[in-house]
Every structure is written in structure tokens, then in C-alpha cells.
Design a protein around this motif. Structure first.
Motif, PDB file in Angstrom:
ATOM      1  N   UNK A  89      11.583   4.137 -32.688  1.00 16.85           N
ATOM      2  CA  UNK A  89      11.405   5.506 -33.151  1.00 16.85           C
ATOM      3  C   UNK A  89      12.535   6.422 -32.697  1.00 16.85           C
ATOM      4  N   UNK A  90      13.357   5.939 -31.808  1.00 22.89           N
ATOM      5  CA  UNK A  90      14.451   6.784 -31.356  1.00 22.89           C
ATOM      6  C   UNK A  90      15.548   6.823 -32.398  1.00 22.89           C
ATOM      7  N   UNK A  91      16.013   8.007 -32.644  1.00 24.54           N
ATOM      8  CA  UNK A  91      17.015   8.139 -33.694  1.00 24.54           C
ATOM      9  C   UNK A  91      18.302   8.771 -33.218  1.00 24.54           C
ATOM     10  N   UNK A 130      20.349   1.692 -24.337  1.00 26.11           N
ATOM     11  CA  UNK A 130      21.599   1.275 -24.963  1.00 26.11           C
ATOM     12  C   UNK A 130      21.344   0.165 -25.983  1.00 26.11           C
ATOM     13  N   UNK A 131      20.473  -0.714 -25.618  1.00 25.71           N
ATOM     14  CA  UNK A 131      20.169  -1.828 -26.522  1.00 25.71           C
ATOM     15  C   UNK A 131      19.384  -1.377 -27.733  1.00 25.71           C
ATOM     16  N   UNK A 132      18.679  -0.292 -27.576  1.00 23.74           N
ATOM     17  CA  UNK A 132      17.854   0.184 -28.689  1.00 23.74           C
ATOM     18  C   UNK A 132      18.673   0.966 -29.705  1.00 23.74           C
ATOM     19  N   UNK A 133      19.884   1.280 -29.341  1.00 30.62           N
ATOM     20  CA  UNK A 133      20.734   2.038 -30.262  1.00 30.62           C
ATOM     21  C   UNK A 133      21.118   1.184 -31.450  1.00 30.62           C
ATOM     22  N   UNK A 134      21.298   1.858 -32.556  1.00 28.14           N
ATOM     23  CA  UNK A 134      21.679   1.167 -33.776  1.00 28.14           C
ATOM     24  C   UNK A 134      22.967   1.757 -34.319  1.00 28.14           C
ATOM     25  N   UNK A 135      23.745   0.913 -34.912  1.00 30.44           N
ATOM     26  CA  UNK A 135      25.031   1.355 -35.425  1.00 30.44           C
ATOM     27  C   UNK A 135      24.858   2.517 -36.385  1.00 30.44           C
ATOM     28  N   UNK A 136      25.674   3.504 -36.177  1.00 29.97           N
ATOM     29  CA  UNK A 136      25.639   4.650 -37.070  1.00 29.97           C
ATOM     30  C   UNK A 136      24.766   5.793 -36.580  1.00 29.97           C
ATOM     31  N   UNK A 137      23.886   5.521 -35.659  1.00 28.44           N
ATOM     32  CA  UNK A 137      23.088   6.617 -35.108  1.00 28.44           C
ATOM     33  C   UNK A 137      23.997   7.586 -34.352  1.00 28.44           C
ATOM     34  N   UNK A 170      24.791  -4.072 -31.052  1.00 29.57           N
ATOM     35  CA  UNK A 170      24.476  -3.041 -32.018  1.00 29.57           C
ATOM     36  C   UNK A 170      24.445  -3.551 -33.424  1.00 29.57           C
ATOM     37  N   UNK A 171      23.388  -4.196 -33.712  1.00 31.81           N
ATOM     38  CA  UNK A 171      23.204  -4.732 -35.049  1.00 31.81           C
ATOM     39  C   UNK A 171      21.945  -4.106 -35.580  1.00 31.81           C
ATOM     40  N   UNK A 172      22.010  -3.671 -36.793  1.00 31.20           N
ATOM     41  CA  UNK A 172      20.849  -2.981 -37.322  1.00 31.20           C
ATOM     42  C   UNK A 172      19.618  -3.852 -37.363  1.00 31.20           C
ATOM     43  N   UNK A 173      19.851  -5.105 -37.642  1.00 36.38           N
ATOM     44  CA  UNK A 173      18.686  -5.954 -37.811  1.00 36.38           C
ATOM     45  C   UNK A 173      18.031  -6.372 -36.516  1.00 36.38           C
ATOM     46  N   UNK A 174      18.758  -6.248 -35.488  1.00 34.75           N
ATOM     47  CA  UNK A 174      18.242  -6.763 -34.242  1.00 34.75           C
ATOM     48  C   UNK A 174      17.081  -5.948 -33.708  1.00 34.75           C
ATOM     49  N   UNK A 175      16.107  -6.619 -33.195  1.00 38.01           N
ATOM     50  CA  UNK A 175      15.007  -5.869 -32.609  1.00 38.01           C
ATOM     51  C   UNK A 175      15.377  -5.443 -31.215  1.00 38.01           C
ATOM     52  N   UNK A 176      15.066  -4.225 -30.921  1.00 40.05           N
ATOM     53  CA  UNK A 176      15.441  -3.673 -29.636  1.00 40.05           C
ATOM     54  C   UNK A 176      14.668  -4.312 -28.505  1.00 40.05           C
ATOM     55  N   UNK A 177      15.231  -4.210 -27.362  1.00 46.17           N
ATOM     56  CA  UNK A 177      14.606  -4.832 -26.205  1.00 46.17           C
ATOM     57  C   UNK A 177      13.373  -4.069 -25.755  1.00 46.17           C
ATOM     58  N   UNK A 178      13.284  -2.843 -26.149  1.00 45.76           N
ATOM     59  CA  UNK A 178      12.159  -2.050 -25.690  1.00 45.76           C
ATOM     60  C   UNK A 178      12.489  -1.413 -24.368  1.00 45.76           C
ATOM     61  N   UNK A 179      11.784  -0.364 -24.043  1.00 51.25           N
ATOM     62  CA  UNK A 179      12.066   0.198 -22.758  1.00 51.25           C
ATOM     63  C   UNK A 179      11.110  -0.368 -21.752  1.00 51.25           C
ATOM     64  N   UNK A 180      11.655  -0.936 -20.774  1.00 48.80           N
ATOM     65  CA  UNK A 180      10.768  -1.601 -19.850  1.00 48.80           C
ATOM     66  C   UNK A 180       9.935  -0.604 -19.079  1.00 48.80           C
ATOM     67  N   UNK A 181      10.414   0.575 -18.978  1.00 52.08           N
ATOM     68  CA  UNK A 181       9.739   1.538 -18.136  1.00 52.08           C
ATOM     69  C   UNK A 181       8.357   1.889 -18.631  1.00 52.08           C
TER      70      UNK A 181
END
Length: 208
Positions: free
Chosen positions: A66-68, A115-122, A29-40
Motif C-alpha cells: 500500500x505504500x506509494x 527499501x525492498x518494498x519500493x517499486x521502480x518509478x515510485x 526493484x522489480x515491479x513484479x516482485x513481492x515485497x518483503x514486508x515490514x518486519x516491525x
DNA sequence: GCCAACGTTGGC
DNA sequence: GCCAACGTTGGC
């Protein structure tokens, strides 16, 4: 559902590209990190790390950026699974050091990608599942820290009525993942969905 | 406890 | 790639 105490021995079959270490959620959960994306979904915006299966997930939106807001399911009642108690209620979260827990143990790879797409503080709703009365118990912020309980518990049954109404009348909850993807334990919420649910918090339950 | 929904596995 | 069998989720 995400059980904090669950370990990872079965995680190997989730995502062969890169099984997470058990504490992955916290460091992920790092803000800068790019999310893995949803594989689905279509896998747009990322190089294909997944084999062919990337196309057929329906429903859900594509861009994880775009998920918040989120909804996290957890079981508030004791249930043994392989000798491990799955219970983790919002009260249990509150009782954690710093009222913070590491959200590991998610097996489903789509849930884990969220879970990976989540960002700290959301913000996320803390949902009680597999229990006498399922529903939204509180608010947490990622990575995963208690924020507050709702002023009243919002039961699934009530949300479902809104869902039905909103399908008929183009309301905020008409596509709510809780109902369109039943078994997903980590799911995104649009800002509109999140805010609608909050707006219901101070309404009387019977106003439905 | 039941069982529907749906994800995963593996034979073909 | 198809699909039946199987396992899990999770509401009821």
C-alpha cells in the motif's frame, strides 16, 4: 541514513534471514516482485520468516503494497565514518551517471525492508539530514534517480509546524513518519502526505 | 559538540 | 522475556 557509498560489512546483524548483497537494492526493484514486508509490524500477509520480534513495532501501517511514496534521508555534508565520507547530497545524485544511484548501505532492518518494498518509478523525497538545515531538497524516483529539485527547499522546521497543526486539526501530515519514527532513514509517505508537501512548495515559507 | 530518542546486544 | 548498557541517529 542511506549512504550510497557505505558498504555492507555491518549488515550481518540486520537480518539474519538474508543479508543483502551490496547491490541488492538495484535488482530488488522489480515491479513484479513481492515485497518483503515490514518486519516491525504484524507481519500480516507473509509467512513468518522472522523470529518472535514481529509484534511490537507501533505506529506504522502494515501492508507494504500500500505504500506509494517515500522519503529517503541522505547527508549533504561531509562526515567521516570509518574513514568513509558519508556525504551524498542531491547535487551529488545529480552528478551520478544517469543521475541514478544505488541506495545501499541502509543498516536498520526496518528501513531496509521499506527499501525492498519500493517499486521502480515510485516517487520519493530526497531529504537532507544531519546538516545545518535539514529538510526536503528534491524528488527522486525509485530506483534511485534524480527527478528534480524542489523549487524551494522545504526545511524540517516548517514541516514540523505543519505536523503540529495537523495533529490538532486532522491534517494530512498528522502521522508523518518523519516525526513519529525519528530515526528511520527510509520511510513511507502516504499519497496525501506527499501531495501536501508538494502543495507547500510554491507557498511562501512564512505562510506557515 | 551536546544529548535525546531509540535500536541493538547480551547477561540473567 | 526483561532490562541495563551501549551504539547510532540526527536535531539543535
Amino acid at each position: 541514513m542511506p549512504q550510497l557509498k557505505k558498504k555492507w560489512e555491518r549488515s550481518a546483524n540486520l537480518d539474519e534471514t538474508e543479508p543483502l548483497p551490496k547491490e541488492a537494492k538495484c535488482e530488488k526493484l522489480e515491479e513484479k516482485e513481492t515485497p518483503a514486508g515490514m518486519e516491525g509490524s504484524s507481519g500480516r500477509g507473509q509467512t513468518s520468516k522472522k523470529p518472535s520480534s514481529t509484534k511490537k513495532r507501533s505506529g506504522t501501517q502494515v501492508n507494504p503494497e500500500s505504500y506509494s511514496h517515500w522519503l529517503l534521508k541522505s547527508e549533504p555534508e561531509s562526515r567521516l565514518e570509518n574513514g568513509v565520507d558519508m556525504k551524498f547530497s542531491i547535487e551529488d545524485l545529480k552528478a551520478q551517471p544517469n543521475q541514478t544511484a544505488c541506495w545501499d548501505g541502509v543498516r536498520n532492518y526496518q528501513a531496509r525492508n521499506f527499501l525492498r518494498a519500493m517499486r521502480i518509478g515510485q516517487k520519493a523525497f530526497f531529504y537532507h539530514s544531519n546538516c545545518k538545515e535539514p529538510g526536503i531538497a528534491g524528488i527522486v524516483k525509485v530506483d534511485v534517480q534524480f527527478v528534480r529539485q524542489l523549487r524551494r527547499f522545504i526545511p524540517l522546521a516548517e514541516l514540523k509546524v505543519y505536523f503540529w497543526e495537523h495533529q490538532a486539526a486532522e491534517g494530512a501530515l498528522k502521522n508523518m513518519t518523519l516525526f513519529t519514527r525519528q530515526r528511520l532513514s527510509v520511510q513511507p509517505l502516504t499519497k496525501e502526505e506527499y501531495e501536501f508537501v508538494l502543495s507547500v512548495e510554491d507557498k511562501k515559507p512564512n505562510s506557515v
